[in-house]
Design a protein around this motif. Sequence first.
Motif, mmCIF file in Angstrom:
data_model
loop_
_atom_site.group_PDB
_atom_site.id
_atom_site.type_symbol
_atom_site.label_atom_id
_atom_site.label_comp_id
_atom_site.label_asym_id
_atom_site.label_seq_id
_atom_site.Cartn_x
_atom_site.Cartn_y
_atom_site.Cartn_z
ATOM 1 N N SER A 426 0.851 -1.188 0.000
ATOM 2 C CA SER A 426 0.000 0.000 0.000
ATOM 3 C C SER A 426 0.886 1.237 0.000
ATOM 4 N N TYR A 427 0.283 2.391 -0.316
ATOM 5 C CA TYR A 427 1.041 3.640 -0.301
ATOM 6 C C TYR A 427 1.604 3.902 1.093
ATOM 7 N N LYS A 428 0.819 3.595 2.120
ATOM 8 C CA LYS A 428 1.268 3.804 3.497
ATOM 9 C C LYS A 428 2.469 2.924 3.817
ATOM 10 N N ASP A 429 2.422 1.658 3.413
ATOM 11 C CA ASP A 429 3.537 0.749 3.683
ATOM 12 C C ASP A 429 4.780 1.134 2.892
ATOM 13 N N GLN A 430 4.579 1.618 1.664
ATOM 14 C CA GLN A 430 5.736 2.097 0.899
ATOM 15 C C GLN A 430 6.437 3.223 1.646
ATOM 16 N N SER A 431 5.650 4.140 2.212
ATOM 17 C CA SER A 431 6.234 5.261 2.954
ATOM 18 C C SER A 431 6.997 4.768 4.172
ATOM 19 N N LEU A 432 6.495 3.697 4.806
ATOM 20 C CA LEU A 432 7.126 3.182 6.019
ATOM 21 C C LEU A 432 8.389 2.381 5.729
ATOM 22 N N TYR A 433 8.338 1.542 4.688
ATOM 23 C CA TYR A 433 9.384 0.538 4.509
ATOM 24 C C TYR A 433 10.351 0.784 3.348
ATOM 25 N N LEU A 434 10.000 1.631 2.413
ATOM 26 C CA LEU A 434 10.825 1.742 1.206
ATOM 27 C C LEU A 434 11.681 2.995 1.133
ATOM 28 N N ALA A 435 11.509 3.935 2.071
ATOM 29 C CA ALA A 435 12.299 5.167 1.997
ATOM 30 C C ALA A 435 13.789 4.862 2.025
ATOM 31 N N GLY A 436 14.208 3.977 2.938
ATOM 32 C CA GLY A 436 15.628 3.633 3.051
ATOM 33 C C GLY A 436 16.158 2.888 1.837
ATOM 34 N N PRO A 437 15.520 1.782 1.427
ATOM 35 C CA PRO A 437 16.001 1.065 0.242
ATOM 36 C C PRO A 437 16.041 1.919 -1.025
ATOM 37 N N ILE A 438 15.018 2.758 -1.240
ATOM 38 C CA ILE A 438 15.021 3.612 -2.430
ATOM 39 C C ILE A 438 16.147 4.635 -2.355
ATOM 40 N N ALA A 439 16.384 5.183 -1.163
ATOM 41 C CA ALA A 439 17.488 6.137 -1.001
ATOM 42 C C ALA A 439 18.825 5.481 -1.319
ATOM 43 N N SER A 490 20.769 14.715 -2.305
ATOM 44 C CA SER A 490 22.149 14.462 -2.728
ATOM 45 C C SER A 490 22.617 13.066 -2.305
ATOM 46 N N GLU A 491 23.675 12.600 -2.949
ATOM 47 C CA GLU A 491 24.193 11.265 -2.657
ATOM 48 C C GLU A 491 24.482 11.078 -1.173
ATOM 49 N N GLU A 492 25.100 12.081 -0.573
ATOM 50 C CA GLU A 492 25.467 11.968 0.841
ATOM 51 C C GLU A 492 24.232 11.821 1.729
ATOM 52 N N ILE A 493 23.198 12.613 1.430
ATOM 53 C CA ILE A 493 21.952 12.531 2.187
ATOM 54 C C ILE A 493 21.280 11.180 1.976
ATOM 55 N N MET A 494 21.298 10.674 0.727
ATOM 56 C CA MET A 494 20.684 9.386 0.433
ATOM 57 C C MET A 494 21.381 8.251 1.188
ATOM 58 N N ALA A 495 22.694 8.262 1.176
ATOM 59 C CA ALA A 495 23.437 7.209 1.867
ATOM 60 C C ALA A 495 23.119 7.225 3.358
ATOM 61 N N ASP A 496 23.133 8.404 3.965
ATOM 62 C CA ASP A 496 22.859 8.518 5.395
ATOM 63 C C ASP A 496 21.428 8.122 5.720
ATOM 64 N N LEU A 497 20.472 8.584 4.886
ATOM 65 C CA LEU A 497 19.073 8.247 5.113
ATOM 66 C C LEU A 497 18.859 6.740 5.062
ATOM 67 N N GLY A 498 19.466 6.092 4.084
ATOM 68 C CA GLY A 498 19.292 4.651 3.938
ATOM 69 C C GLY A 498 19.753 3.880 5.162
ATOM 70 N N ILE A 499 20.898 4.252 5.694
ATOM 71 C CA ILE A 499 21.414 3.550 6.872
ATOM 72 C C ILE A 499 20.607 3.915 8.120
ATOM 73 N N ARG A 500 20.252 5.179 8.284
ATOM 74 C CA ARG A 500 19.449 5.569 9.452
ATOM 75 C C ARG A 500 18.117 4.838 9.468
ATOM 76 N N ALA A 505 15.216 -0.640 12.483
ATOM 77 C CA ALA A 505 14.782 -2.034 12.618
ATOM 78 C C ALA A 505 15.888 -2.922 13.189
ATOM 79 N N TYR A 506 16.952 -2.306 13.682
ATOM 80 C CA TYR A 506 18.061 -3.115 14.202
ATOM 81 C C TYR A 506 17.602 -3.869 15.458
ATOM 82 N N PRO A 507 17.811 -5.178 15.492
ATOM 83 C CA PRO A 507 17.301 -5.961 16.630
ATOM 84 C C PRO A 507 18.072 -5.708 17.918
ATOM 85 N N GLN A 508 17.334 -5.602 19.010
ATOM 86 C CA GLN A 508 17.940 -5.387 20.316
ATOM 87 C C GLN A 508 18.736 -6.613 20.757
#
Length: 512
Positions: A426-439, A490-500, A505-508
């Motif tokens: 869904s559009y909502k799930d894309q916003s939640l889960y795909l921002a990092g991978p697309i970046a 920019s590339e730098e922002i995309m790289a940082d956004l993707g990792i952040r 979702a990093y497991p405790q």
Amino acid sequence: MKEFSWEEVRQHNKDTDCWIVIDNKVFDVTKFAKMHPGGKALLYDNGGKDATEAFFQFHRLDVLAKYEQRLLIGKIAGAKIPEHPGSAEISRVPFGEPSAEQGFKTPYYNESHLAFRRNLRQYLAKEIAVNAAAWEEAGTVPSAELFKKLGRAGLWACRLSPGPHLKLFDNVFGVKPEQFDSFHELITHDEVCRLGCPGLVDGLGSGLVIGLPAVVAFGPPEMKAKVVPECVLGDKRICLAISEPVAGSDVANIQATAVKSPCGQFYIVNGVKKWITNGTFCDYFVTAVRTGGEGLGGISLLLIERSEGVETEPIKTSYSPAAGTAYITFENVKVPVSNLLGKENQGFGCIMANFNHERWVICVGGTRANRVVVEECFKWANQRKVFGKSLVEQPVIRNKLAKMVANVEACQNWLENITFQMKTMSYKDQSLYLAGPIALLKYQTTRVTSLVMDDAAQIFGGRAISRTGMGQVIERLARAQKFSAILGGSEEIMADLGIRQSLRAYPQGVKL
């Protein structure tokens, strides 16, 4: 067609009577020789001979087509004239198309997608490709009439995510509205970008691609009912106006203001926007403004119609003015409060959600542009002769091609994987889960572009820095290569956004 023997052709080898043979076709260049841009001596040296190899060392295939009607007088008796694939055909050059188009199995594409690509490619070849390079070089902005023509053909509808707007058509390039999915949309962006003219490509509705989705997703019903059909059918043109001289990737620093009028019925907008694609000719501007305090929580998104107080002027950039890149000034512009997209002071979330689609489109275009470069390099490496043999026979050239292909195919496969997620979320799930991978995909795609363009320049040599001739496609794309690395984040922002995003979702408790 009249036929000549080689004995007859060899007799026409003087400056007063000069014939040459290219692809077993016989051309009388006696009068043309004095007008030849490369000098008459080159033609006289090949008089009475087969000049095919020499011709293709200096000229692209379209040059032959340009002069054929004037100079062709016949063919070599009994010889076969080679067939050259047209621009509307699926390329047979290795890696010149996504693997699904070159005989490989695919989990993503079906016959509907393959037929859609062919129909769309034929349409673009007829309506756009024949003039694309000339428009790019001249800086010709696509006309309002062309926008309407393309809109009524369904092109603008196909450059948006699947949705109700497709029901304005019985079918789009052979696909029924209910069949159209994210892979049809991917193919649409891919085919437009295949034109290889980055300024013109952006002029062909990039503003709509990144601007209208915000109206579709966040606009009130009355706005969508009016604006979406106007833009999809090409009657009106729209763009996204976020960036400012002081705020590019730093969207939270937006300075343009929107203050409610005393009557409460209007926002009064003041401020400037910069680097706005299609801004010089658009009717609507999806605009980020500050309606509240500092930071993310004070930003809203407005649909502003071109009206009194809105001024646009072109910005000279590295690529063609055909993109309509603009500097926009808003001076006491009255905007109805009903033109608010989403909720007041919650525009930042709308902008971020909209960025996913914009960045995905940039990935599609960047991957196809890189593939165009790969195809150009394969062709050139096979026909260019140096040190007595083809370029492709040199190990260092094959190594460059290998690097280019490996990186482009990796981007293509990641792109298709993300597209599948878009298709099934869904559009909502894309916003939640795909921002990092697309970046991260955008970061990888633009990094690959730098690598590909660097190796392409070395393969083409001086021709890669010449705006005409054999390397003109490489030169055009190289001149625009940094656009995708900057626009949309920019590339730098995309790289940082993707990792952040991934760290959320990093497991405790996970340790080495």
